[in-house]
Enzyme design. Structure first.
Site, PDB file in Angstrom:
ATOM      1  N   SER A  11       0.822  -1.206   0.000  1.00 50.06           N
ATOM      2  CA  SER A  11       0.000   0.000   0.000  1.00 50.06           C
ATOM      3  C   SER A  11       0.863   1.266   0.000  1.00 50.06           C
ATOM      4  O   SER A  11       0.377   2.335  -0.325  1.00 50.06           O
ATOM      5  CB  SER A  11      -0.893  -0.004   1.232  1.00 50.06           C
ATOM      6  OG  SER A  11      -0.101  -0.116   2.397  1.00 50.06           O
ATOM      7  N   GLU A 152       6.207   6.384   9.566  1.00 45.92           N
ATOM      8  CA  GLU A 152       6.420   7.217   8.365  1.00 45.92           C
ATOM      9  C   GLU A 152       7.033   8.567   8.723  1.00 45.92           C
ATOM     10  O   GLU A 152       7.744   9.157   7.926  1.00 45.92           O
ATOM     11  CB  GLU A 152       5.094   7.415   7.633  1.00 45.92           C
ATOM     12  CG  GLU A 152       4.586   6.117   7.064  1.00 45.92           C
ATOM     13  CD  GLU A 152       4.025   6.250   5.661  1.00 45.92           C
ATOM     14  OE1 GLU A 152       3.711   7.370   5.242  1.00 45.92           O
ATOM     15  OE2 GLU A 152       3.907   5.191   5.003  1.00 45.92           O
ATOM     16  N   CYS A 184       2.572  -6.031  10.280  1.00 47.95           N
ATOM     17  CA  CYS A 184       2.438  -4.876   9.390  1.00 47.95           C
ATOM     18  C   CYS A 184       3.845  -4.553   8.928  1.00 47.95           C
ATOM     19  O   CYS A 184       4.782  -4.554   9.741  1.00 47.95           O
ATOM     20  CB  CYS A 184       1.836  -3.699  10.151  1.00 47.95           C
ATOM     21  SG  CYS A 184       1.838  -2.161   9.203  1.00 47.95           S
ATOM     22  N   HIS A 186       5.281  -1.934   8.196  1.00 45.57           N
ATOM     23  CA  HIS A 186       5.906  -0.732   8.756  1.00 45.57           C
ATOM     24  C   HIS A 186       6.542  -0.998  10.137  1.00 45.57           C
ATOM     25  O   HIS A 186       7.424  -0.263  10.560  1.00 45.57           O
ATOM     26  CB  HIS A 186       4.858   0.363   8.996  1.00 45.57           C
ATOM     27  CG  HIS A 186       4.515   1.173   7.798  1.00 45.57           C
ATOM     28  ND1 HIS A 186       3.750   0.690   6.770  1.00 45.57           N
ATOM     29  CD2 HIS A 186       4.816   2.460   7.480  1.00 45.57           C
ATOM     30  CE1 HIS A 186       3.584   1.655   5.868  1.00 45.57           C
ATOM     31  NE2 HIS A 186       4.229   2.737   6.268  1.00 45.57           N
TER      32      HIS A 186
HETATM   33  N1  DGL Z   1       1.734  -1.872   4.630  1.00 44.90           N
HETATM   34  C1  DGL Z   1       0.513  -2.030   5.389  1.00 44.90           C
HETATM   35  C2  DGL Z   1       0.503  -3.380   6.098  1.00 44.90           C
HETATM   36  O1  DGL Z   1       1.476  -4.113   6.103  1.00 44.90           O
HETATM   37  C3  DGL Z   1       0.322  -0.925   6.406  1.00 44.90           C
HETATM   38  C4  DGL Z   1      -0.055   0.423   5.851  1.00 44.90           C
HETATM   39  C5  DGL Z   1      -1.500   0.569   5.453  1.00 44.90           C
HETATM   40  O2  DGL Z   1      -2.388   0.691   6.331  1.00 44.90           O
HETATM   41  O3  DGL Z   1      -1.750   0.573   4.280  1.00 44.90           O
HETATM   42  O4  DGL Z   1      -0.508  -3.746   6.647  1.00 44.90           O
END
Ligand code: DGL
Length: 266
Positions: A11, A152, A184, A186
């Site tokens: 995303s 971020e 996640c 991040h």
């Molecule tokens: N990259 C997304 C994940 O691993 C987190 C960021 C989003 O909410 O899009 O869930």
């Protein structure tokens, strides 16, 4: 042997934590990364919207003849993996299965914590995968939506991050887990802050390594390794490439400077 690139998508920028490990372990492989920075976050959206956005991303990469698709996003992997698999003529590797498997192998007291976006946690995807392997494992899941903007903004060890993490992790501590899934892409960026709160008795595991291992297994099974090759590495985003470099350059390194290109999916 196959020298086509591996397509990796997320995303936004979180998937670069997985990409970094793929590049480290598979230095001869060409990659194309795509992050949907114009529409991030996905973690707060409905399953239908996430699936439709994710299909756009997969389509972009499939048109570039990738030999495999890595869904480097826990939210997409949790709610839309099946749809991506249905549309893809090449193997699709999500992050949930490999990470769940690693957590089950890791836990000694059979208590696993899962943190992720609300989309990931509400989907129950990790519970399902873990219970499939071992129904006796106790799982405690907590949505941590503020971790994405904190990561971020680069507030990796800021006092605000610590306060928010203490609150989010309270029930995880009470449950006495010995393994925590950073569900996640991040969250590895906040690993130190999370580790400080949970202490050394809790193993923190993230998507990067188990997903790369799974990718290697799939490439081997399908005879898709590039072998000795001078790889190309392309990075596409749907908005604000300068900001992506500001954020991702901190953990990915300067290699991506001037390489991040803005594209439109329509
Ligand atoms: N990259 C997304 C994940 O691993 C987190 C960021 C989003 O909410 O899009 O869930």
């Amino acid at each position: 042997m196959n020298r086509s690139p591996i397509g990796i998508f997320d995303s936004g920028i979180g998937g670069l934590t997985v990409t970094k490990e793929i590049v480290r372990q598979l230095p001869y492989e060409s990659i194309i990364y795509l992050g949907d920075t114009a529409r991030v976050p996905y973690g707060t959206r409905s399953k239908e919207v996430v699936a439709s956005f994710a299909k756009d991303l997969a389509n972009f990469l499939l048109k570039r003849n990738v030999k495999a698709l890595v869904v480097a996003c826990n939210t997409i992997s949790s709610v839309a993996l099946e749809e991506i698999e249905k549309m893809s003529p090449v193997p699709v590797i999500g992050v949930v299965k490999p990470l769940a498997k690693k957590a089950v192998n890791q836990t000694r007291n059979k208590k696993i914590g899962v943190i992720g976006t609300n989309g990931t946690i509400n989907s129950g995807a990790y519970e399902k995968e873990i219970k499939n392997i071992d129904p006796e494992i106790e799982i405690i899941s907590v949505g941590c939506p503020l971790f994405v903007p904190l990561a971020e903004e680069g507030l990796y060890s800021h006092k605000a991050t610590k306060l928010i993490a203490e609150d989010y992790l309270h029930n995880i501590i009470l449950a006495g887990v010995d393994t925590l899934i950073l569900g996640c892409t991040h969250y590895p960026l906040l690993k130190d802050a999370i580790a400080q709160i949970l202490g050394s008795g809790v193993a923190l595991i993230d998507s990067a390594e188990p997903t790369t291992e799974e990718l290697k297994k799939i490439l081997a099974e399908n005879d898709l390794f590039a072998e000795k090759n001078v790889p190309t590495r392309e990075f596409f985003v749907t908005d604000a490439p300068e900001r992506v470099y500001q954020v991702a350059g901190r953990f990915f390194g300067s290699e991506i400077k001037d390489k991040i290109k803005k594209i439109s999916l329509t």
